[in-house]
Design an enzyme around this catalytic site. Structure first.
Site, PDB file in Angstrom:
ATOM      1  N   HIS A   1     -35.408 -96.487 -59.562  1.00 25.64           N
ATOM      2  CA  HIS A   1     -35.583 -96.991 -60.930  1.00 25.64           C
ATOM      3  C   HIS A   1     -37.020 -97.451 -61.190  1.00 25.64           C
ATOM      4  O   HIS A   1     -37.247 -98.323 -62.020  1.00 25.64           O
ATOM      5  CB  HIS A   1     -34.629 -98.167 -61.205  1.00 25.64           C
TER       6      HIS A   1
ATOM      7  N   GLU B   1     -27.993 -92.693 -74.181  1.00 26.64           N
ATOM      8  CA  GLU B   1     -27.074 -93.721 -73.714  1.00 26.64           C
ATOM      9  C   GLU B   1     -27.509 -95.083 -74.262  1.00 26.64           C
ATOM     10  O   GLU B   1     -28.669 -95.473 -74.100  1.00 26.64           O
ATOM     11  CB  GLU B   1     -27.064 -93.745 -72.180  1.00 26.64           C
TER      12      GLU B   1
ATOM     13  N   PHE C   1     -33.838 -90.776 -63.950  1.00 29.85           N
ATOM     14  CA  PHE C   1     -32.576 -90.052 -64.166  1.00 29.85           C
ATOM     15  C   PHE C   1     -32.805 -88.589 -64.549  1.00 29.85           C
ATOM     16  O   PHE C   1     -31.861 -87.829 -64.718  1.00 29.85           O
ATOM     17  CB  PHE C   1     -31.725 -90.722 -65.272  1.00 29.85           C
TER      18      PHE C   1
ATOM     19  N   PHE D   1     -33.931 -94.259 -67.911  1.00 31.53           N
ATOM     20  CA  PHE D   1     -35.006 -94.419 -66.927  1.00 31.53           C
ATOM     21  C   PHE D   1     -35.483 -93.017 -66.558  1.00 31.53           C
ATOM     22  O   PHE D   1     -34.667 -92.116 -66.388  1.00 31.53           O
ATOM     23  CB  PHE D   1     -34.494 -95.112 -65.642  1.00 31.53           C
TER      24      PHE D   1
ATOM     25  N   GLU E   1     -26.216 -86.583 -69.213  1.00 30.87           N
ATOM     26  CA  GLU E   1     -27.584 -86.185 -69.587  1.00 30.87           C
ATOM     27  C   GLU E   1     -27.747 -84.686 -69.745  1.00 30.87           C
ATOM     28  O   GLU E   1     -28.500 -84.231 -70.605  1.00 30.87           O
ATOM     29  CB  GLU E   1     -28.604 -86.710 -68.563  1.00 30.87           C
TER      30      GLU E   1
END
Lengths: 320, 338
Positions: free
Chosen positions: B136, B37, B94, B91, B68
């Protein structure tokens, strides 16, 4: 690529059936000591794939994968040896029946439902990167069509016009959950417009219908028009795995389906009706397929198991 | 006219060092492709793929949809086809949506195929705390390291970021490469260690820890952004307090127990500083590895500090309370040397 005749496809179906029956023999003897997923009843779909694929086309299959491997040309002996957990197996006994890998033929499988399509998408991207004109076939079931990767992969294939053929074997049952209770639309092929894809639903018990539709799907993808969804309807003749008590399906209905809608019997009848072959010739063909498979099984059974000392090999190809 | 000497530090940031490494790898091997991404047009949200799409084209440096599962799984098909995909998971947090593709496929196919199918894949991702709270801010290197078949890298400096990325891309094994978000935009000149980033290609081998500060009283094992903190504390104590040997692991898998044990055999005291969760993780693995090798009698004192099995909170006051920062490192050194 030569297109096999109906009689040749029937012979392939006989070989596929006898292969699966041979594998079943390893279950009660514990030679195959995990669960085994049989594709009996789904032979017309794999036999319908024959003749449409090039060697450099990829096929990524599921936990119910033996027939797709045979259709792709994977060596049956190496496959059976892998299923019977032998060191001579396709993967040396490290993979087992759910994890068959043949790098040269670009054939691989996954034991995780829905995980085949992302891998196939990678092959499709490689075909475009390399300008090879190859296509990638990702096989899934009606159950696997409900996982998120189905949407992610078809969306990407549609957006990027990748040569991805999604072959859905809709055998009506995701273990114990019927298709009708798990899916929002009456068919899966009708999802195609959402992805700018070609889509068709075909009777997966009719090997000629599958042959024609599969060839069309592959041609669509190979021509650079983007993804294709081919939904082939069929019926899971066995439980989800060998040993599944299968109490969730009505016994009489199942018996009727097996008796009246067996793709091998249907194809045989077509051959007889058209006068392509007689009873005796077809019986002999069936007997020959059984005999060849029995011989193969006998031979594989004599092979050694992998040495325990090798159990930690191959975690890293660099050796550490 | 200015003359650049070899001694002068190129004041690039860690992201630029990583992008430079990827550029060199892509130039020497046309099979290297980058997927993820925002990796193309934008060059990554932290800039660590900047310039690659312009140089190598949109096919080899591909912006993907937010999907993903699909694009991580694509790495498997690409690898079977002979490519060397670098997949960016923006990140590390994810990874939950595509862990299947990483640990069941990429990590296991070499084994499941009996060594017949290689997976030269780099999962490039960013971890670590920068005030972004529970979803995150995680490190998760211990999670990947726990799963068989994955090499796990977490660099601490600009020099190592470039050299370890080269090693990751040329590795025939899958590598999870975890950058630290707190380091990515930090300039090389601000680093006390590994500030020098040569322009040419070089490789920092996987599995070789780096002694960034020699010492004789305590062996402090750490990695990633915590290396700078540990080094600062060790330097502060130089001459006045305990002599601290700081070891930067560089890679979690392979774990360089040789270097750690050689140090502990001299110091007799082991402190592990880990920004990841403490329980069932890297710190326990390091300690038990040392005990197994050297025996319990080799250790006069042992301690670990990390995130004590709490999600990362949002408020700075809370975040500081759970992280193993410089104060916590000082206290831990006091404890093991008391």
């Amino acid at each position: 690529m030569s297109t096999p005749t109906l009689l040749e496809r029937y012979r392939a179906m006989l070989e596929m059936r006898s292969f699966e029956e041979a594998c079943q023999q390893g279950v009660p003897t514990r030679e195959v000591h995990g669960e085994l997923h049989s594709a009996i009843g789904q032979e017309a779909i794999a036999a319908g794939m024959l003749g449409s694929l090039r060697e450099d086309d990829a096929v990524v299959s599921t936990h119910r994968n033996h027939l797709h491997a045979l259709a792709k040309g994977v060596d049956p002996r190496a496959m059976m040896a892998e299923i019977f957990e032998k060191s001579t197996g396709l993967c040396g006994g490290f993979g087992g029946h759910m994890h068959l890998f043949d790098k040269r033929l670009r054939f691989s499988t996954t034991g995780i439902v829905g995980a085949s399509l992302p891998v196939a998408l990678g092959h499709a991207y490689a075909a475009v990167l390399g300008g090879t004109g190859a296509v990638a076939v990702g096989v899934t079931g009606d159950g696997g069509a409900n996982i998120g990767s189905f949407h992610e992969c078809l969306n990407i294939a549609g957006a990027w016009k990748l040569p991805l053929v999604v072959l859905i074997e809709n055998n009506e049952w995701a273990i114990s959950v019927p298709f009708s209770e798990s899916t929002a639309t009456p068919t899966l092929a009708e999802r195609a417009p959402a992805y700018g894809a070609w889509g068709k639903r075909v009777d997966g018990l009719d090997v000629e219908a599958v042959t024609e539709a599969f060839a069309e799907a592959v041609a669509h993808a190979r021509a650079g028009h983007g993804p294709a969804i081919l939904e082939a309807t069929c019926y899971r003749f066995r439980g989800h795995y060998e040993g599944d008590l299968d109490l969730y399906r009505k016994a009489d209905e199942k018996a009727q389906r097996l008796a009246e809608r067996d793709p091998l019997a249907l194809t045989r009848q077509t051959l007889l009706d058209r006068g392509v072959a007689g009873e005796a010739e077809l019986d002999a063909m069936a007997a020959a397929a059984s005999a060849r498979t029995a011989e193969l099984l006998e031979s594989v059974r004599r092979d050694p198991s992998p040495a325990p000392a090798t159990a930690h090999d191959h975690v890293f190809v660099s050796g550490r | 006219m200015t003359v650049e000497t070899s001694a002068a530090v190129r004041n690039i940031n860690v992201s630029q060092a990583i992008a430079e490494s990827l550029r060199l790898e892509m130039a020497r091997d046309e099979k290297v492709v980058v997927l993820g991404e925002d990796v193309g047009l934008q060059g990554g949200v932290f800039g660590s793929t900047r310039g690659l799409q312009r140089e190598f084209g949109a096919m080899r440096v591909r912006d993907t949809p937010i999907a993903e599962m699909a694009f991580t799984g694509m790495a498997v098909g690409l690898a079977i086809e002979g490519y060397r995909p670098v997949v960016e998971i923006m990140f590390v947090d994810f990874i939950g949506v595509c862990l299947e593709q990483v640990f069941n496929a990429i990590g296991k196919i070499p084994y499941m195929s009996g060594g017949r199918v290689e997976m030269p894949v780099v999962i490039k991702t960013a971890g670590g705390c920068i005030g972004s709270a529970a979803q995150h801010s995680q490190c998760l290197w211990g999670t990947f390291a726990h799963l068989p078949g994955l090499k796990v890298v977490a660099p601490s400096s600009p020099h190592d970021s470039k050299g370890l990325m080269a090693a990751a891309v040329e590795s025939d094994d899958p590598v999870v490469f975890i950058e630290h978000k707190g380091l990515l935009l930090q300039k090389a000149a601000t680093f006390e260690h590994g500030a020098d980033v040569p322009k040419e290609r070089y490789v920092v081998p996987l599995g070789q820890a780096n002694v960034v500060h020699a010492g004789s009283d305590v062996t402090l094992v750490t990695l990633s952004a915590s290396v700078s903190d540990a080094l600062a504390v060790a330097q502060e104590l130089d001459g006045t307090g305990p002599s601290v040997e700081v070891i930067d692991l560089r890679t979690v898998v392979p774990l360089d127990l040789d270097t750690i044990c050689a140090s502990v055999a001299r110091t007799g005291r082991l402190l592990v500083v880990d920004e990841d969760y403490v329980g069932f993780g890297l710190s326990g693995e390091v300690i038990s590895g040392v005990v197994e090798r050297l025996g319990p009698q080799a250790l006069r004192a042992v301690k670990r500090i990390g995130v004590a099995d709490t999600p990362i909170p949002a408020a700075k006051s809370l975040e500081e309370a759970v992280l193993p920062g410089r104060d916590a490192i000082r206290r831990a050194i006091d404890e093991v040397t008391r």
